[in-house]
Design a protein around this motif. Structure first.
Motif, PDB file in Angstrom:
ATOM      1  N   ASP A 225      31.371  42.855  43.194  1.00 43.91           N
ATOM      2  CA  ASP A 225      30.352  44.115  43.148  1.00 43.91           C
ATOM      3  C   ASP A 225      29.767  44.218  44.214  1.00 43.91           C
ATOM      4  O   ASP A 225      28.262  45.360  44.089  1.00 43.91           O
ATOM      5  CB  ASP A 225      29.797  43.328  41.784  1.00 43.91           C
ATOM      6  CG  ASP A 225      29.763  42.903  40.502  1.00 43.91           C
ATOM      7  OD1 ASP A 225      30.826  44.057  40.197  1.00 43.91           O
ATOM      8  OD2 ASP A 225      29.811  42.471  39.853  1.00 43.91           O
TER       9      ASP A 225
ATOM     10  N   GLN B 158      33.571  37.677  41.205  1.00 46.21           N
ATOM     11  CA  GLN B 158      33.036  38.740  40.371  1.00 46.21           C
ATOM     12  C   GLN B 158      31.856  39.499  41.492  1.00 46.21           C
ATOM     13  O   GLN B 158      31.506  40.838  41.234  1.00 46.21           O
ATOM     14  CB  GLN B 158      33.041  38.385  38.985  1.00 46.21           C
ATOM     15  CG  GLN B 158      32.261  39.586  38.607  1.00 46.21           C
ATOM     16  CD  GLN B 158      33.177  40.741  37.941  1.00 46.21           C
ATOM     17  OE1 GLN B 158      34.710  40.188  37.617  1.00 46.21           O
ATOM     18  NE2 GLN B 158      32.813  41.831  38.319  1.00 46.21           N
ATOM     19  N   ASP B 159      31.169  38.190  41.708  1.00 43.40           N
ATOM     20  CA  ASP B 159      29.935  38.553  42.305  1.00 43.40           C
ATOM     21  C   ASP B 159      30.101  39.328  43.934  1.00 43.40           C
ATOM     22  O   ASP B 159      29.300  40.780  44.171  1.00 43.40           O
ATOM     23  CB  ASP B 159      28.726  37.357  42.937  1.00 43.40           C
ATOM     24  CG  ASP B 159      28.397  36.948  41.501  1.00 43.40           C
ATOM     25  OD1 ASP B 159      28.168  37.463  40.747  1.00 43.40           O
ATOM     26  OD2 ASP B 159      27.318  35.702  41.692  1.00 43.40           O
ATOM     27  N   LYS B 160      30.919  38.979  44.380  1.00 47.69           N
ATOM     28  CA  LYS B 160      31.112  39.684  45.797  1.00 47.69           C
ATOM     29  C   LYS B 160      31.865  41.002  45.491  1.00 47.69           C
ATOM     30  O   LYS B 160      31.763  41.814  46.449  1.00 47.69           O
ATOM     31  CB  LYS B 160      32.876  38.633  46.278  1.00 47.69           C
ATOM     32  CG  LYS B 160      32.075  37.804  47.135  1.00 47.69           C
ATOM     33  CD  LYS B 160      33.025  36.851  48.003  1.00 47.69           C
ATOM     34  CE  LYS B 160      31.913  35.670  48.852  1.00 47.69           C
ATOM     35  NZ  LYS B 160      31.164  35.934  49.400  1.00 47.69           N
TER      36      LYS B 160
END
Length: 314
Positions: free
Chosen positions: A133, A129-131
């Motif tokens: 975003d 999810q971080d990647k």
């Protein structure tokens, strides 16, 4: 070898007879250390590590599930062994350094789901999810490194192509006072057009060509037009190079290449605008320096001009 964290990771030989397997209860393991064959990758660890968390591995090595071994005593697990070392490290330390690439994180998460290691699954999902975003560029502009690379890019592109060649060091004369500003204006226009027509036109930059500032336009792999923005000015006892900024002409040729989109979407207003501009250009070929060679429109903006500062009567 000794210690609870002893681990080896080597590949089994591919050749040889198929190993003979037998089954037994995991609770009958008397040795503290366990030898694992995970999809051909060999690992050496302890029962304590494998049973720390409530996972499928704990069920396998606490007597609740049957395990298979080959004739040499290696316990067989029919999974890819690529990420099993990372699985063991998580069981030991409750944390790991995740891979950098999304694909490898997805592969690790699939293995964690198979072994029912929920903590590691959560880590992988958060990292993905971080990647996702992270900021992704609106468009990317290839920079030509060789003529062959340019040829491959243009031939393989399903979109029309606009190329800007700029190389200020190609000049052997001094530049006129406005040339640097005009060169920057050409580059700024290129950047604006690449954002304006992103996804419809492939924009590429060339900094190794022989020209100082030149635009090239391609459709369906064929060169359609060229706008050269440099001219030679003959002043008293010296020559100077002048860089022009034919903004309207460049924008017009960019609209023209949109007619070569694949699949082509009919745009009546675009067809009308380009056909009218071509008709007007045909009446002023001599004034604009418009040439047709090999069906390529080469537009030289004031390619050669002269300047004589001698006084009248001399």
């Amino acid at each position: 070898m000794s210690g609870d964290t002893c681990l080896t990771n080597t590949l089994c030989p591919a050749a040889g007879p198929k190993p003979k397997t037998c089954s037994f209860k995991g609770g009958s393991l008397g040795n503290k250390y366990v030898r694992l064959n995970v999809g051909g990758s060999l690992y050496y660890t302890t029962v304590q590590v494998l049973t720390r968390h409530d996972t499928m591995l704990k069920a396998m090595f606490s007597g609740r599930m049957e395990v298979l071994t080959d004739k040499e005593g290696w316990i067989l697990i029919d999974r890819c062994g690529k990420h099993f070392g990372t699985i063991l490290n998580y069981l030991r330390d409750d944390t790991i350094a995740l891979p950098k690439h999304r694909q490898e994180i997805k592969e690790l998460m699939a293995e964690a789901k198979y072994y029912l290691i929920q903590g590691l699954v959560d880590m992988c999902q958060a990292a993905l999810q971080d990647k996702k975003d992270l900021y992704e560029p609106v468009c990317s502009i290839p920079i030509i490194t060789s003529p062959k690379e340019e040829e491959r890019l243009i031939e393989s592109s399903m979109k029309p192509v606009v190329k800007l060649l700029y190389n200020r060091s190609n000049n052997k004369y001094s530049y006129t006072s406005n040339s640097d500003d005009n060169l920057l204006k050409n580059i700024e226009l290129f950047d604006k057009l690449s954002l304006r027509f992103n996804g419809r036109v492939l924009f590429i930059k060339d900094v190794i060509g022989d020209e100082i500032c030149c635009w090239s336009f391609y459709g369906q792999g064929r060169k359609l037009a060229e706008v050269c923005c440099t001219s030679i000015v003959y002043a008293t006892e010296k020559k100077q190079t002048k860089v022009e900024f034919p903004e309207a002409r460049i924008y017009e040729e960019t609209l023209n290449v949109l007619l070569y989109e694949t699949p082509r979407v009919p745009d009546n207003s675009l067809l009308e605008a380009t056909s009218r501009s071509r008709s007007q250009a045909s009446h002023s070929e001599d004034d604009e320096g418009f040439e047709l060679r090999d069906r390529v429109r080469r537009i030289h903006v004031k390619r050669y001009s002269t300047y004589d500062d001698r006084q009248l009567g001399h």
